[in-house]
Design a protein around this motif. Structure first.
Motif, mmCIF file in Angstrom:
data_model
loop_
_atom_site.group_PDB
_atom_site.id
_atom_site.type_symbol
_atom_site.label_atom_id
_atom_site.label_comp_id
_atom_site.label_asym_id
_atom_site.label_seq_id
_atom_site.Cartn_x
_atom_site.Cartn_y
_atom_site.Cartn_z
ATOM 1 N N UNK A 1 65.611 -24.843 -58.751
ATOM 2 C CA UNK A 1 65.537 -23.691 -59.289
ATOM 3 C C UNK A 1 63.943 -23.295 -59.361
ATOM 4 N N UNK A 2 64.106 -21.719 -59.585
ATOM 5 C CA UNK A 2 62.652 -21.000 -59.801
ATOM 6 C C UNK A 2 63.279 -19.687 -60.478
ATOM 7 N N UNK A 3 62.546 -19.724 -61.827
ATOM 8 C CA UNK A 3 63.080 -18.591 -62.706
ATOM 9 C C UNK A 3 62.338 -17.391 -62.143
ATOM 10 N N UNK A 4 61.081 -17.500 -61.676
ATOM 11 C CA UNK A 4 60.526 -16.318 -61.424
ATOM 12 C C UNK A 4 61.234 -15.600 -60.161
ATOM 13 N N UNK A 5 61.767 -16.189 -59.213
ATOM 14 C CA UNK A 5 62.291 -15.828 -58.328
ATOM 15 C C UNK A 5 63.884 -15.542 -58.426
ATOM 16 N N UNK A 6 64.468 -15.896 -59.961
ATOM 17 C CA UNK A 6 65.920 -15.434 -60.244
ATOM 18 C C UNK A 6 66.712 -16.519 -59.703
ATOM 19 N N UNK A 7 66.333 -17.759 -59.438
ATOM 20 C CA UNK A 7 66.927 -18.763 -58.807
ATOM 21 C C UNK A 7 67.461 -19.940 -59.823
ATOM 22 N N UNK B 1 69.665 -11.712 -64.933
ATOM 23 C CA UNK B 1 69.814 -12.231 -66.415
ATOM 24 C C UNK B 1 69.202 -13.688 -66.608
ATOM 25 N N UNK B 2 68.489 -13.664 -67.613
ATOM 26 C CA UNK B 2 68.039 -15.175 -67.901
ATOM 27 C C UNK B 2 68.825 -15.469 -68.992
ATOM 28 N N UNK B 3 69.192 -17.079 -68.778
ATOM 29 C CA UNK B 3 69.892 -17.539 -69.713
ATOM 30 C C UNK B 3 69.415 -17.865 -70.899
ATOM 31 N N UNK B 4 69.992 -18.302 -72.109
ATOM 32 C CA UNK B 4 69.472 -18.612 -73.336
ATOM 33 C C UNK B 4 68.990 -19.835 -73.357
ATOM 34 N N UNK B 5 68.062 -20.152 -74.183
ATOM 35 C CA UNK B 5 67.447 -21.571 -74.266
ATOM 36 C C UNK B 5 68.275 -22.165 -75.544
ATOM 37 N N UNK B 6 68.508 -23.493 -75.561
ATOM 38 C CA UNK B 6 68.477 -24.413 -74.297
ATOM 39 C C UNK B 6 69.454 -24.222 -73.282
ATOM 40 N N UNK B 7 68.769 -24.109 -72.025
ATOM 41 C CA UNK B 7 69.816 -24.217 -70.903
ATOM 42 C C UNK B 7 69.917 -25.619 -70.698
ATOM 43 N N UNK B 8 71.264 -25.814 -70.652
ATOM 44 C CA UNK B 8 71.859 -27.216 -70.437
ATOM 45 C C UNK B 8 71.686 -27.956 -69.360
#
Length: 550
Positions: free
Chosen positions: A217-223, A320-327
């Motif tokens: 996964x890579x948050x900056x790339x939306x993955x 769309x960014x998931x809420x934390x905590x992301x399980x």
């Protein structure tokens, strides 16, 4: 007749169909800084090789600007055949049209899941930035665009290759320059990236980091694969081991140590690229095994970085960014397992407070070995890990505002160590010792399924290299002595990720279908449920005993 046959093959494999004016307009409207040209442009050279000088197609290439091109066996020039016929990356987009994906879409409340950018971030190489302004869905007219539907093709890994299309941002792409031996072949990775936007993945650390953007996964790339996606039916992401995954793709490239002596010697003399130990390179070094260790360091670093990005409220993502905590960032089977009295889970070494969610463990499995072979101090690893352990112990999932500061020293150290390790030769003479060290790590604790599989994959890669003709007979004999034991251990796991359920899948842009292999959870999940860490440890202990007996 030959040309007609070639065109027929291309129509079948690449689904080359006419693209309407409106489709082209849609592509141009959403063009990224550098244009994404698509796999159909790569067919000119990377399907059946370069034409001979007397071939009419040679003249055509000259007209197109590809001058002075020669086939000196630096690359295979049939890469697209392998990709189209055998590589699951070519099926990435069309897998979003299968029954499982459609069912996921309904559960997630997305009518057309194959247009959802959260999925497309990994299921096509076409850039999110080129998919229009809707924050969730790709424009419907792009669904039939071959650049999207061909899945993860050349530019999905190497980055968009065309020139920039906007007047205010004129920059050259790498498509034309990369076809010229001079100076392209001998440029550094840094120059290729900064001047032409090329993503070079010759080095193990760069290759691992690129693969992990999707396979971890890579948050900056939306993955980002979320717990919600898993609950809706997304297959669990397996642990990632660079050399094993490359072999199973299968490889569509010729490794540097397998290139002809002449072109390899020329490269070592002229290249400005020292990303893989050019000064100390020897063909019979354990190159693949070294890449396993390098990728282990990168995996650990990227796993921490992904968690910190998702925890940080200030960090923005293109989807769309998931809420934390992301399980999904935590160990799935620490919760999703049958309850047993005196389970191996209760007997394993536990760092931290019992009952607290654990970060996924597989990226850590090979770290101690990698640190040792990089010549670093294991005590430094423990020292840098302690603040992270404290963060997770203070409260479940850690205080989100502290994640970045806490992981930063360790991720920087791991990244620097990975760069150092890939420049350090792993000599064949050290192979048996390393195999013993893998066995020692395997029997040192009660490893979870995914972590144990990392150790088995590493042992497989090392065994393959030590069993090759580059090893002397005595070394091959020593390795052969543990063949049956390692095979017995391998039976505990699903190691070949290409195995799956046969299904029919439409070819992009075509009415034709072909047979593909889809993930079969009836095959992949039972071994996880049945796995017993004590059995794994005992089997490796037996193997270890044979390695120490000459």
């Amino acid at each position: 007749m030959k040309d007609t046959s070639m065109r027929s093959s291309l129509f079948l494999i690449f689904g080359l169909t006419a693209i309407t004016t409106s489709q082209l307009a849609a592509q141009d409207k959403h063009a990224p800084a550098r244009a994404f040209l698509g796999a159909t442009e790569c067919v000119k050279c990377h399907f059946s090789g370069l034409p001979k000088a007397e071939d009419a197609n040679s003249v055509a290439l000259e007209v197109l600007g590809f001058t002075g091109m020669v086939n000196d066996s630096w690359v295979l020039l049939d890469e697209l055949k392998t990709w189209a016929n055998q590589d699951k990356h070519a099926q990435a987009f069309t897998s979003l049209l299968n029954e499982r994906s459609q069912r996921m879409g309904k559960l997630l409340g997305v009518e057309e899941i194959h247009r959802d950018k959260r999925c497309l971030a990994c299921h096509t190489g076409y850039p999110l930035a080129a998919m229009g302004g809707d924050p969730q869905l790709m424009p419907a007219e792009l669904v039939k665009n071959l650049k999207v539907s061909q899945g993860v093709s050349c530019e999905g890994c190497h980055a968009p290759s065309g020139d920039a299309t906007k007047e205010e941002n004129k920059v050259s792409g790498w498509y034309m320059p990369h076809a010229q031996k001079e100076p392209w072949r001998f440029l550094s990775e840094k120059d290729k990236s900064e001047k032409f936007g090329f993503s070079s993945i010759r080095s193990a650390s760069a290759r691992a980091r690129m693969c992990l953007t999707c396979h971890l996964g890579n948050a900056a790339e939306g993955k980002i694969v979320t717990h919600e996606m898993y609950a809706a039916g997304h297959p669990p992401l397996p642990g990632f081991e660079l050399a094993s995954f490359a072999a199973q793709m299968p490889k569509h490239w010729r490794d540097f140590d397998k290139k002809p002596d002449g072109v390899r010697a020329e490269f070592l003399e002229k290249s400005a690229d020292d990303s893989y130990g050019r000064s100390s390179f020897k063909p019979d070094n354990l190159h693949e095994t070294n890449s396993v260790l390098v990728a282990a360091l990168v995996s650990f670093s990227e796993n921490l970085r992904l968690s910190a990005s998702l925890a940080d409220e200030r960090f923005t993502t293109p989807v769309a960014k998931p809420d934390w905590p992301e399980l999904a960032q935590f160990e799935c089977f620490a919760c999703h397992h049958d309850l047993k009295d005196r389970s191996w889970r209760q007997r394993r070494t536990l760092r931290g407070s019992p009952g607290r969610p654990l970060l996924r463990a597989w990226p850590i499995a090979l770290t101690s070995l990698a640190v040792k072979h990089a010549g670093a101090d294991a005590k430094e690893l423990d020292k840098l890990w302690q603040p992270i352990e404290k963060l997770l112990n203070e409260q479940p999932f850690g205080r989100r505002e502290r994640w970045n500061d806490v992981i930063d020293p360790l991720t920087k150290w791991l990244d620097e160590l990975a760069l150092s390790l890939e420049r350090k030769p792993l000599l064949r003479d050290a192979g048996l010792t390393l195999l013993q060290e893998i066995a020692t790590v395997a029997e040192s604790d009660l490893w979870d399924y995914d972590s144990a599989r990392q150790l088995v994959w590493a042992a497989q890669v090392l065994r393959r290299e030590l069993s090759s003709d580059r090893s002397d007979e005595s070394l091959r004999t020593r390795v052969a002595a543990i063949e049956a034991d390692l095979t017995d251990i391998e039976k505990l796991f699903v190691l070949n990720l290409n195995e799956g359920r046969a299904a029919q899948q439409k070819l992009p842009g075509s009415t034709k279908s072909r047979e593909v292999k889809e993930v079969d959870l009836e095959k992949t999940l039972p071994p996880i449920a049945d796995y017993d860490a004590s059995t794994f440890r005992d089997k490796f202990r037996k193997l270890s005993g044979k390695l120490t007996t000459k």
